[in-house]
Write an enzyme that holds these catalytic residues in place. Structure first.
Site, mmCIF file in Angstrom:
data_model
loop_
_atom_site.group_PDB
_atom_site.id
_atom_site.type_symbol
_atom_site.label_atom_id
_atom_site.label_comp_id
_atom_site.label_asym_id
_atom_site.label_seq_id
_atom_site.Cartn_x
_atom_site.Cartn_y
_atom_site.Cartn_z
ATOM 1 N N HIS A 190 2.858 -11.053 -6.130
ATOM 2 C CA HIS A 190 3.538 -10.739 -4.872
ATOM 3 C C HIS A 190 2.734 -11.189 -3.653
ATOM 4 C CE1 HIS A 190 6.308 -8.554 -7.297
ATOM 5 N NE2 HIS A 190 5.454 -7.604 -7.616
ATOM 6 N N CYS A 240 8.136 -4.724 -10.998
ATOM 7 C CA CYS A 240 8.916 -3.511 -10.785
ATOM 8 C C CYS A 240 10.278 -3.594 -11.473
ATOM 9 C CB CYS A 240 9.097 -3.245 -9.298
ATOM 10 S SG CYS A 240 9.664 -4.664 -8.354
#
Length: 453
Positions: free
Chosen positions: A10, A42
Site C-alpha cells: 500500500h 484487507c
C-alpha cells in the site's frame, strides 16, 4: 535524483506512483521480494469466503503499470543490507542468487509488517498458516478445501473476518484469543458482547481468556491446539496474532520505537534526512492522545506514501496524524470506530466520560427504521471528543468518518450537539443521531461553568 524504494504494497505503491508523477526525471528503482505487488490484504477474508471470485481485483497496480511510468521494478529481489551513510544498498536476486550493490540519493522504506509468530512447541507443524499476503490467501483456500475443523488464533479484525468466512463455507470454526473479549482493541464491551453473541448464534466456538501454549500433531500435521485452560481438536490453524514492522535493515541507523517502528516527522522523514518511511514500517502521530503510536492500517499507509512523494525534495504538506479509523462488517452488522475506546482511554490514564445512545436512525413512520448504537468518548474536563463507535444493521458507518474529522479538529461533545446536519426522513431524524449523542452529553445549566465572551 536517484530514488530507491524497498517494498511495494500500500504505502510503497502510493509513494512510487506519486514520486513518478511529481518528479518525471527521477530514476526510480523498486525492490520487492515477492512475486506480486499492491495486494489488498484487507480483502483476504472476502477472497477466502468466496465473496471475491477473481483475486486479480485485489491488485491495484503491477510492474507493467509502473514501467509505463518509467519505474524499474525488481521483483523477487531481497534487499539484504542498507548503509544510510554511504547511501548504498545490497540486494540479492532470489531467482539467480546474484548479489549486487546499488546507490540512492533518496531512500523510501515501505517494507511493511509481518505477522507475529509465537515461539511455541509444535509451531513448525504443517497446516499452521499465516494470513498476510496473496500467497498466504491461496494456501489457506487450498488447505481449507480438504478439512472440516479450523481454528483461528487471534480475535482482531482479520481473525473475526476469517471465522465468519469459514463458517459461511460450512466449516466448524473455533476462535481463540488470550483477551476476554474479541476486537478488544477496537470496540468497547457494548459492541463486542453483541458481536460475540452473533458469532455464537452462527455456531462459532469462542475460546476467550485462554493463551495458546503449544500445538500437537499427527503425521506431521497439526491436530490439537493446547491452551492455558484446555485442548481443542483441529485440522487447520490460522495465526492472526498481530503484526510487527519489518525494519531490521535500518536498525541502529534511524530512530525507532521499541517494537522497531521507524519514527518519522510530519513530513515522513526519518532521523536520517534522506531516508523516508511510510506504512506499516513506521510509527505515526495518534491524534486522540498526541503520542507516537504504531497503527498498521492500509488507509494510513496510502496517505503516508503519498506524502513521502510530496515531501521528498522539500517539506510541502505535513501529515495530519491519524485517528486509527476503521470498520468491519460481521454478518448483518455494520460496525466502525475511530479514536480511543473508553477502555483504551482509561488505560492511557485519561479522565473521560462516554455517552451511548440506541435509537432508530430515521423516523419510525418510515417502512423500516433500524436501530443504531452509537458511543462517543470525550475528555471530562476539556469535553474534547477522543473516540467513537457505531453499529447498525443498516450501513451508517460513514458517520464515523464525520467523527474522525471531529477528533482531528479538536471538537467538543457540546459542539457535536449543534453541528448542522441535513434532515430527510429517508435518511435520518430532525436531530441526527450524532447530534443526539451531543445533546445527551450536555451538562445541566447548574453544572456549566460561566462562559466568557
Amino acid at each position: 535524483m536517484k530514488v530507491a524504494v524497498i517494498g511495494c504494497t500500500h504505502a510503497g505503491t502510493a509513494a512510487i506512483v506519486n514520486t513518478a508523477k511529481c518528479y518525471p526525471d527521477a530514476e526510480i528503482t523498486v525492490y520487492e521480494r515477492n512475486d506480486n505487488i499492491s495486494f489488498l490484504s484487507c480483502g483476504i477474508a472476502l477472497y477466502v469466503g468466496g465473496v471475491v471470485k477473481d483475486p486479480h481485483g485485489l491488485f491495484y497496480s503491477s510492474p507493467d503499470q509502473l514501467a509505463d511510468m518509467g519505474v524499474v521494478t525488481k521483483m523477487l529481489h531481497d534487499v539484504t543490507s542498507v548503509d544510510t551513510a554511504s547511501k548504498t544498498l545490497r540486494a540479492r536476486n532470489l531467482q539467480t542468487g546474484e548479489e549486487f550493490t546499488d546507490t540512492f540519493d533518496k531512500l523510501i522504506v515501505t517494507t511493511g509488517s509481518w505477522p507475529i509468530i509465537p515461539k511455541l512447541e509444535g509451531i513448525e507443524l504443517d497446516h499452521i498458516l499465516l494470513c498476510k499476503n496473496y500467497n498466504h490467501s491461496n494456501e489457506i483456500i487450498e488447505k481449507a478445501k480438504h478439512v472440516q475443523n479450523i481454528t483461528v488464533v487471534g480475535a482482531g479484525y482479520i481473525g473475526v473476518e476469517l471465522v465468519e468466512a469459514f463458517q459461511m463455507n460450512g466449516k466448524n470454526v473455533t476462535l481463540i484469543d488470550s483477551a476476554d473479549r474479541i476486537l478488544n482493541k477496537y470496540l468497547d464491551h457494548e459492541y463486542t458482547d453483541r458481536i460475540e453473541n452473533s458469532l455464537k448464534e452462527h455456531g462459532i466456538k469462542l475460546v476467550l481468556g485462554e493463551t495458546v501454549s503449544r500445538f500437537e500433531g499427527t503425521n506431521g500435521k497439526v491436530s490439537k491446539v493446547v491452551t492455558s485452560q484446555g485442548e481443542y481438536e483441529t485440522e487447520l490453524v490460522i495465526l492472526c496474532i498481530g503484526f510487527r514492522p519489518q525494519t531490521d535493515l535500518l536498525k541502529g541507523q534511524v530512530d525507532m520505537l521499541p517494537n522497531g517502528a521507524i519514527i518519522v516527522d510530519n513530513y515522513m522523514q526519518s532521523s536520517c534526512p534522506d531516508v523516508f518511511a511510510a506504512g506499516d514500517s513506521c510509527a505515526i502521530r495518534y491524534n486522540p492522545t498526541g503520542k507516537t503510536a504504531y497503527i498498521p492500517l492500509a488507509t494510513n499507509a496510502v496517505r503516508m506514501g503519498t506524502l513521502v512523494a510530496r515531501n521528498l525534495v522539500q517539506p510541502t504538506i505535513a501529515y495530519m496524524g491519524t485517528q486509527g479509523t476503521s470498520g468491519i462488517k460481521i454478518y448483518e452488522d455494520n460496525i466502525a470506530g475511530t479514536g480511543l475506546t473508553e477502555a483504551a482511554a482509561v488505560d492511557e490514564g485519561m479522565s473521560v466520560e462516554a455517552v451511548t445512545i440506541e435509537d432508530s436512525y430515521r423516523p419510525e413512520f418510515m417502512p423500516t427504521s433500524e436501530k443504531v448504537l452509537l458511543k462517543v468518548v470525550y475528555e471530562r474536563e476539556t469535553r474534547r471528543i477522543v473516540g467513537a463507535q457505531i453499529m447498525s444493521k443498516v450501513d451508517l458507518t460513514q458517520s464515523i468518518n464525520t467523527l474522525s474529522v471531529a477528533i482531528q479538529n479538536h471538537m467538543t461533545i457540546d459542539q457535536l450537539a449543534f453541528v448542522d446536519f441535513f434532515f430527510q426522513p429517508h435518511y435520518n431524524k430532525p436531530w441526527n443521531f450524532l447530534n443526539a449523542a451531543g445533546l445527551q452529553a450536555l451538562p445541566s445549566l447548574t453544572e456549566r461553568k460561566p462562559v466568557t465572551v
